[in-house]
Scaffold this motif. Structure first.
Motif, PDB file in Angstrom:
ATOM      1  N   ALA A   1      -7.851   9.139  -1.308  1.00  0.00           N
ATOM      2  CA  ALA A   1      -7.468  10.393  -2.564  1.00  0.00           C
ATOM      3  C   ALA A   1      -7.340  10.233  -3.619  1.00  0.00           C
ATOM      4  N   PHE A   2      -7.359   8.454  -3.773  1.00  0.00           N
ATOM      5  CA  PHE A   2      -8.138   8.478  -5.669  1.00  0.00           C
ATOM      6  C   PHE A   2      -9.717   9.097  -5.337  1.00  0.00           C
ATOM      7  N   GLU A   3     -10.378   8.503  -4.496  1.00  0.00           N
ATOM      8  CA  GLU A   3     -11.900   8.940  -4.540  1.00  0.00           C
ATOM      9  C   GLU A   3     -12.107  10.775  -5.244  1.00  0.00           C
ATOM     10  N   GLY A   4     -10.890  11.389  -4.366  1.00  0.00           N
ATOM     11  CA  GLY A   4     -11.065  12.410  -4.522  1.00  0.00           C
ATOM     12  C   GLY A   4     -10.478  13.240  -5.703  1.00  0.00           C
ATOM     13  N   TRP A   5      -9.950  12.703  -6.519  1.00  0.00           N
ATOM     14  CA  TRP A   5      -9.428  13.136  -7.471  1.00  0.00           C
ATOM     15  C   TRP A   5     -10.838  12.216  -8.124  1.00  0.00           C
ATOM     16  N   GLU A   6     -10.084  11.629  -8.800  1.00  0.00           N
ATOM     17  CA  GLU A   6     -10.764  10.882  -9.689  1.00  0.00           C
ATOM     18  C   GLU A   6     -12.055  10.153  -9.797  1.00  0.00           C
ATOM     19  N   GLY A   7     -13.105  10.731  -8.216  1.00  0.00           N
ATOM     20  CA  GLY A   7     -14.624  10.631  -8.597  1.00  0.00           C
ATOM     21  C   GLY A   7     -14.844   8.751  -7.785  1.00  0.00           C
TER      22      GLY A   7
ATOM     23  N   SER B   1     -15.072   5.874 -10.163  1.00  0.00           N
ATOM     24  CA  SER B   1     -13.641   5.108 -10.549  1.00  0.00           C
ATOM     25  C   SER B   1     -13.126   4.388  -9.456  1.00  0.00           C
ATOM     26  N   ALA B   2     -13.389   4.701  -8.645  1.00  0.00           N
ATOM     27  CA  ALA B   2     -12.681   4.443  -7.266  1.00  0.00           C
ATOM     28  C   ALA B   2     -13.118   3.081  -6.906  1.00  0.00           C
ATOM     29  N   LEU B   3     -13.942   2.536  -7.496  1.00  0.00           N
ATOM     30  CA  LEU B   3     -14.728   2.029  -7.574  1.00  0.00           C
ATOM     31  C   LEU B   3     -14.247   0.381  -8.031  1.00  0.00           C
ATOM     32  N   HIS B   4     -13.043   1.156  -9.042  1.00  0.00           N
ATOM     33  CA  HIS B   4     -12.071  -0.069  -9.645  1.00  0.00           C
ATOM     34  C   HIS B   4     -10.684   0.059  -8.984  1.00  0.00           C
ATOM     35  N   PHE B   5     -10.741   0.566  -8.573  1.00  0.00           N
ATOM     36  CA  PHE B   5      -9.202   1.298  -8.020  1.00  0.00           C
ATOM     37  C   PHE B   5      -8.891   0.518  -6.307  1.00  0.00           C
ATOM     38  N   HIS B   6      -8.701  -1.078  -6.309  1.00  0.00           N
ATOM     39  CA  HIS B   6      -7.978  -1.632  -5.271  1.00  0.00           C
ATOM     40  C   HIS B   6      -9.103  -1.674  -4.353  1.00  0.00           C
ATOM     41  N   LEU B   7     -10.573  -1.951  -4.684  1.00  0.00           N
ATOM     42  CA  LEU B   7     -11.589  -1.739  -3.889  1.00  0.00           C
ATOM     43  C   LEU B   7     -11.526  -2.715  -2.723  1.00  0.00           C
TER      44      LEU B   7
ATOM     45  N   TYR C   1       3.056   7.785  -9.860  1.00  0.00           N
ATOM     46  CA  TYR C   1       1.136   8.371  -9.400  1.00  0.00           C
ATOM     47  C   TYR C   1       1.085   8.066  -7.809  1.00  0.00           C
ATOM     48  N   TRP C   2       0.607   6.626  -7.935  1.00  0.00           N
ATOM     49  CA  TRP C   2      -0.315   6.453  -7.399  1.00  0.00           C
ATOM     50  C   TRP C   2       0.818   4.889  -6.086  1.00  0.00           C
ATOM     51  N   LEU C   3       0.442   4.944  -5.074  1.00  0.00           N
ATOM     52  CA  LEU C   3       1.596   4.346  -4.503  1.00  0.00           C
ATOM     53  C   LEU C   3       1.082   2.386  -4.659  1.00  0.00           C
TER      54      LEU C   3
ATOM     55  N   PRO D   1       0.744  -4.121  10.372  1.00  0.00           N
ATOM     56  CA  PRO D   1      -1.461  -3.884  10.851  1.00  0.00           C
ATOM     57  C   PRO D   1      -2.138  -2.592  10.269  1.00  0.00           C
ATOM     58  N   ALA D   2      -1.265  -1.857  11.403  1.00  0.00           N
ATOM     59  CA  ALA D   2      -1.661  -0.364  11.611  1.00  0.00           C
ATOM     60  C   ALA D   2      -1.785   1.003  10.323  1.00  0.00           C
ATOM     61  N   PRO D   3      -0.380   1.203  10.249  1.00  0.00           N
ATOM     62  CA  PRO D   3      -0.237   1.876   9.149  1.00  0.00           C
ATOM     63  C   PRO D   3      -0.578   1.409   7.189  1.00  0.00           C
ATOM     64  N   ARG D   4      -0.267  -0.286   7.715  1.00  0.00           N
ATOM     65  CA  ARG D   4      -1.520  -0.696   5.869  1.00  0.00           C
ATOM     66  C   ARG D   4      -2.693  -0.691   6.329  1.00  0.00           C
ATOM     67  N   CYS D   5      -2.996   0.077   7.079  1.00  0.00           N
ATOM     68  CA  CYS D   5      -5.009   0.155   7.244  1.00  0.00           C
ATOM     69  C   CYS D   5      -4.587   1.451   6.982  1.00  0.00           C
ATOM     70  N   PHE D   6      -3.957   2.259   7.403  1.00  0.00           N
ATOM     71  CA  PHE D   6      -3.620   3.476   7.038  1.00  0.00           C
ATOM     72  C   PHE D   6      -3.146   4.495   5.650  1.00  0.00           C
ATOM     73  N   MET D   7      -2.423   3.571   4.976  1.00  0.00           N
ATOM     74  CA  MET D   7      -2.048   3.758   4.030  1.00  0.00           C
ATOM     75  C   MET D   7      -2.619   3.670   2.812  1.00  0.00           C
ATOM     76  N   ILE D   8      -3.159   2.242   3.195  1.00  0.00           N
ATOM     77  CA  ILE D   8      -4.316   2.052   2.014  1.00  0.00           C
ATOM     78  C   ILE D   8      -6.006   2.806   2.082  1.00  0.00           C
ATOM     79  N   LEU D   9      -6.302   2.685   3.246  1.00  0.00           N
ATOM     80  CA  LEU D   9      -6.997   3.513   2.775  1.00  0.00           C
ATOM     81  C   LEU D   9      -6.561   5.367   2.818  1.00  0.00           C
ATOM     82  N   HIS D  10      -5.535   5.669   3.246  1.00  0.00           N
ATOM     83  CA  HIS D  10      -5.717   7.466   2.530  1.00  0.00           C
ATOM     84  C   HIS D  10      -5.434   7.260   0.918  1.00  0.00           C
ATOM     85  N   GLU D  11      -4.715   6.625   0.993  1.00  0.00           N
ATOM     86  CA  GLU D  11      -4.675   6.301  -0.341  1.00  0.00           C
ATOM     87  C   GLU D  11      -5.807   6.544  -1.599  1.00  0.00           C
ATOM     88  N   TRP D  12      -6.374   5.406  -1.554  1.00  0.00           N
ATOM     89  CA  TRP D  12      -7.525   5.301  -1.889  1.00  0.00           C
ATOM     90  C   TRP D  12      -8.662   6.706  -1.674  1.00  0.00           C
TER      91      TRP D  12
END
Length: 259
Positions: free
Chosen positions: A161-167, A170-176, A136-138, A148-159
């Motif tokens: 996306a989680f914030e937009g879905w869960e609020g 909840s996002a404060l508990h997701f790999h903050l 479900y999540w990466l 480094p560059a895609p790592r930064c991009f993917m971590i933030l893009h996924e985080w």
């Protein structure tokens, strides 16, 4: 002339039945030589006194001029692309784009007016190219192994996306911690500070009331807390900036993104 002439149809062919047989034969010959619609074929034949060979050459010349103008290539290179594409203008343009630009660059060029869509497509390209594990999540452990560059991009893009879905709460508990580190890498220190403050306030409220209140009551208390809400409001105000920053980040580091 049209950039891409429409393909021939059965109805077009039926329309030739009432024509002079010689003209009908010329149309059929022309459309056998080049991919051209009936109306355009008739116009070319009129200009070429019914000669399908001359009409085909005129059509190829017109397409070549359009391709040179659109691509900026010298005529000989443009002619080679047209020949390889069977004189299909869209196919020729697509081949030129693929030869000139990486996949990431093509996404940025095509979706420059919609950064959010561009970022989603780039994330999909990275996920596919790197075969990133997803349940479900990466898997953030896998994301940490990226350059480094895609790592930064993917971590933030996924985080995000989680914030937009869960609020936000909840996002404060997701790999903050990983997300905050990448926000700081993008020099969004004010936003990183806001997330840390929101996390600290949430922990304070849980420590003070978690033993006496159930999960629903505690969640309501957190989301009604003035300090927590100020943090959340500040994040939401800054949210539109994040797509812009990530888009610029990809532009600066395209060599690390999918080719």
């Amino acid at each position: 002339m049209d950039n891409q002439p429409p393909a021939a149809t059965g109805n077009d062919d039926q329309g030739t039945l009432s024509m002079d047989p010689t003209h009908t034969q010329a149309l059929q010959q022309l459309r056998h030589l080049i991919p051209i619609g009936l109306r355009h074929a008739q116009t070319l034949l009129e200009r070429c006194a019914g000669n399908p060979q001359l009409a085909a050459e005129l059509y190829r010349s017109e397409l070549l001029q359009v391709l040179v103008e659109k691509s900026g290539l010298p005529q000989e290179q443009a002619r080679e692309h047209l020949l390889n594409a069977g004189y299909d203008l869209n196919r020729a343009l697509h081949a030129i784009e693929e030869a000139r630009f990486t996949l990431t660059q093509r996404i940025l060029r095509k979706h420059h007016r919609d950064p959010g869509q561009a970022l989603d497509l780039i994330a999909q390209a990275i996920e596919t190219a790197e075969q990133l594990p997803r349940q479900y999540w990466l898997d953030f452990a896998a994301l940490e192994q990226l350059p480094p560059a895609p790592r930064c991009f993917m971590i933030l893009h996924e985080w995000l996306a989680f914030e937009g879905w869960e609020g936000f709460d909840s996002a404060l508990h997701f790999h903050l911690p990983q997300a905050i580190a990448q926000f700081r890498l993008l020099q969004l220190d004010d936003l990183a500070d806001t997330l840390e403050q929101a996390d600290q306030r949430q922990q304070q409220l849980r420590a003070a009331h978690g033993g006496s209140e159930g999960p629903v009551e505690l969640a309501m208390r957190i989301n009604q807390d003035p300090l927590f809400n100020r943090c959340q409001d500040h994040f939401q105000q800054q949210r539109p900036l994040l797509d812009e920053r990530l888009y610029q980040w990809v532009e600066r580091h395209t060599e690390q993104f999918p080719a």
